[in-house]
Write a protein that holds these residues in place. Structure first.
Motif, PDB file in Angstrom:
ATOM      1  N   HIS A   1      40.602  33.320  51.309  1.00  0.00           N
ATOM      2  CA  HIS A   1      40.873  32.866  49.942  1.00  0.00           C
ATOM      3  C   HIS A   1      40.085  31.589  49.675  1.00  0.00           C
ATOM      4  CE1 HIS A   1      43.685  32.728  46.366  1.00  0.00           C
ATOM      5  NE2 HIS A   1      43.133  31.525  46.317  1.00  0.00           N
TER       6      HIS A   1
ATOM      7  N   GLN B   1      37.744  34.278  45.241  1.00  0.00           N
ATOM      8  CA  GLN B   1      38.802  34.595  44.297  1.00  0.00           C
ATOM      9  C   GLN B   1      38.479  34.079  42.897  1.00  0.00           C
ATOM     10  OE1 GLN B   1      42.130  35.764  45.354  1.00  0.00           O
ATOM     11  NE2 GLN B   1      41.339  36.171  47.410  1.00  0.00           N
TER      12      GLN B   1
ATOM     13  N   THR C   1      39.642  33.327  39.074  1.00  0.00           N
ATOM     14  CA  THR C   1      40.914  32.855  38.539  1.00  0.00           C
ATOM     15  C   THR C   1      41.045  33.058  37.037  1.00  0.00           C
ATOM     16  OG1 THR C   1      40.018  30.624  38.232  1.00  0.00           O
ATOM     17  CG2 THR C   1      41.172  31.076  40.312  1.00  0.00           C
TER      18      THR C   1
ATOM     19  N   HIS D   1      44.694  33.841  37.060  1.00  0.00           N
ATOM     20  CA  HIS D   1      45.625  32.866  37.624  1.00  0.00           C
ATOM     21  C   HIS D   1      46.713  32.557  36.592  1.00  0.00           C
ATOM     22  CE1 HIS D   1      46.908  29.071  39.451  1.00  0.00           C
ATOM     23  NE2 HIS D   1      46.195  29.371  40.518  1.00  0.00           N
TER      24      HIS D   1
ATOM     25  N   GLY E   1      43.067  39.452  42.627  1.00  0.00           N
ATOM     26  CA  GLY E   1      43.490  38.069  42.847  1.00  0.00           C
ATOM     27  C   GLY E   1      42.491  37.104  42.234  1.00  0.00           C
ATOM     28  N   GLU E   2      42.844  35.955  41.964  1.00  0.00           N
ATOM     29  CA  GLU E   2      44.099  35.328  42.298  1.00  0.00           C
ATOM     30  C   GLU E   2      45.051  35.460  41.110  1.00  0.00           C
ATOM     31  OE1 GLU E   2      45.752  30.871  43.593  1.00  0.00           O
ATOM     32  OE2 GLU E   2      43.623  31.171  43.169  1.00  0.00           O
TER      33      GLU E   2
ATOM     34  N   SER F   1      46.035  39.024  46.321  1.00  0.00           N
ATOM     35  CA  SER F   1      46.223  37.651  46.787  1.00  0.00           C
ATOM     36  C   SER F   1      47.074  36.898  45.772  1.00  0.00           C
ATOM     37  CB  SER F   1      44.869  36.952  46.966  1.00  0.00           C
ATOM     38  OG  SER F   1      45.051  35.619  47.419  1.00  0.00           O
TER      39      SER F   1
ATOM     40  N   HIS G   1      49.306  33.575  44.374  1.00  0.00           N
ATOM     41  CA  HIS G   1      49.612  32.157  44.253  1.00  0.00           C
ATOM     42  C   HIS G   1      51.095  32.043  43.927  1.00  0.00           C
ATOM     43  CE1 HIS G   1      48.908  28.035  42.403  1.00  0.00           C
ATOM     44  NE2 HIS G   1      49.983  28.410  41.728  1.00  0.00           N
TER      45      HIS G   1
END
Length: 263
Positions: free
Chosen positions: A6, A30, A32, A58, A90-91, A131, A133
């Motif tokens: 990551h 990654q 976002t 994200h 992801g992320e 992945s 957060h």
């Protein structure tokens, strides 16, 4: 071969020159935000198998979906990019703490839950890992994952990246039962080096074949040293030699990515 599972090195093009020289590292880069997906694609095109792309939105950008800054067809684009370039989702995830720098308001939480569920459904559809957060929202995350498990909308493998919760949460919510068979937990010096004793307890709570490491950095030039540091932390926590830790972590990484053909 080490895996930086990551990182965000697409954000620092000046550091790209070191990627080829780091022959023993593969980077899972990654995205976002919708606008940086193209940068991750460019890294994949430029460096081939050294880069495993990840495409997602994200939770800090959830308001951009509601405002229309991110187009409503973002899921179609994400699906197409993974089919064309491989990689993972992801992320994405949940965050109850971070604030919008312009408004100084905490990002709205309920829309984050809906956004996360859409990412999980896509990863399930495409049969690729995701992945995640998560900051101070582990109870809500566990609820989302349990709901996905019941609805059979979970992807094959789920990474909790730079894990910041407690060891008890791992044992009680994430590393047990059917859900535990999907979960991998990743650690970074950037986040987990802030509280070494707590991090060691968390590393000890994760099954040895589900531990991953990452830099979580934006600068490829700093990734190697960051990986060495967190591998040292894992070695201490598990009582492994440095060589044993590297071998086990590489095997775990290959297993995490293997389900969709990244070996």
């Amino acid at each position: 071969m080490l895996y930086d599972v990551h990182c965000h090195i697409q954000e620092t093009p000046a550091s790209y020159g070191v990627i080829k020289s780091q022959d023993n590292i593969r980077y899972c880069v990654q995205a976002t935000n919708y606008v940086d997906w193209k940068d991750v694609v460019e890294l994949k095109r430029r460096f081939g198998d050294k880069v495993i792309p990840a495409f997602g939105i994200h939770p800090w950008f959830v308001e951009k979906i509601e405002s229309g800054d991110i187009p409503p067809y973002w899921k179609d684009d994400l699906r197409r990019l993974i089919k064309e370039h491989g990689g993972i989702v992801g992320e994405c995830g949940l965050d109850k703490v971070a604030r919008n720098r312009e408004s100084n308001q905490v990002y709205p939480f309920e829309p984050q839950i809906g956004l996360l569920k859409e990412h999980l459904r896509l990863a399930c559809e495409l049969n690729v890992p995701v992945s995640l957060h998560c900051v101070r929202a582990f109870g809500a995350l566990a609820d989302v994952l349990r709901d996905g498990q019941e609805r059979k909308t979970l992807p094959p493998h789920i990474m909790l990246h730079s894990y910041s919760g407690s060891a008890d949460m791992l044992r009680q919510m994430f590393c047990r039962g059917e859900l535990g068979g999907r979960i991998y937990v990743s650690f970074s010096q950037f986040v987990n080096g802030r509280n070494v004793e707590k991090s060691k307890q968390c590393i000890q709570a994760v099954p040895e074949d589900r531990i991953l490491v990452e830099s979580d950095l934006h600068d490829a030039a700093a990734a190697s040293e960051a990986l060495d540091s967190v591998i040292g932390l894992v070695s201490q926590a598990r009582g492994w030699s440095a060589d044993e830790a590297r071998e086990r972590l590489a095997d775990n990484s290959r297993r995490f990515f293997l389900r969709h053909g990244q070996s």
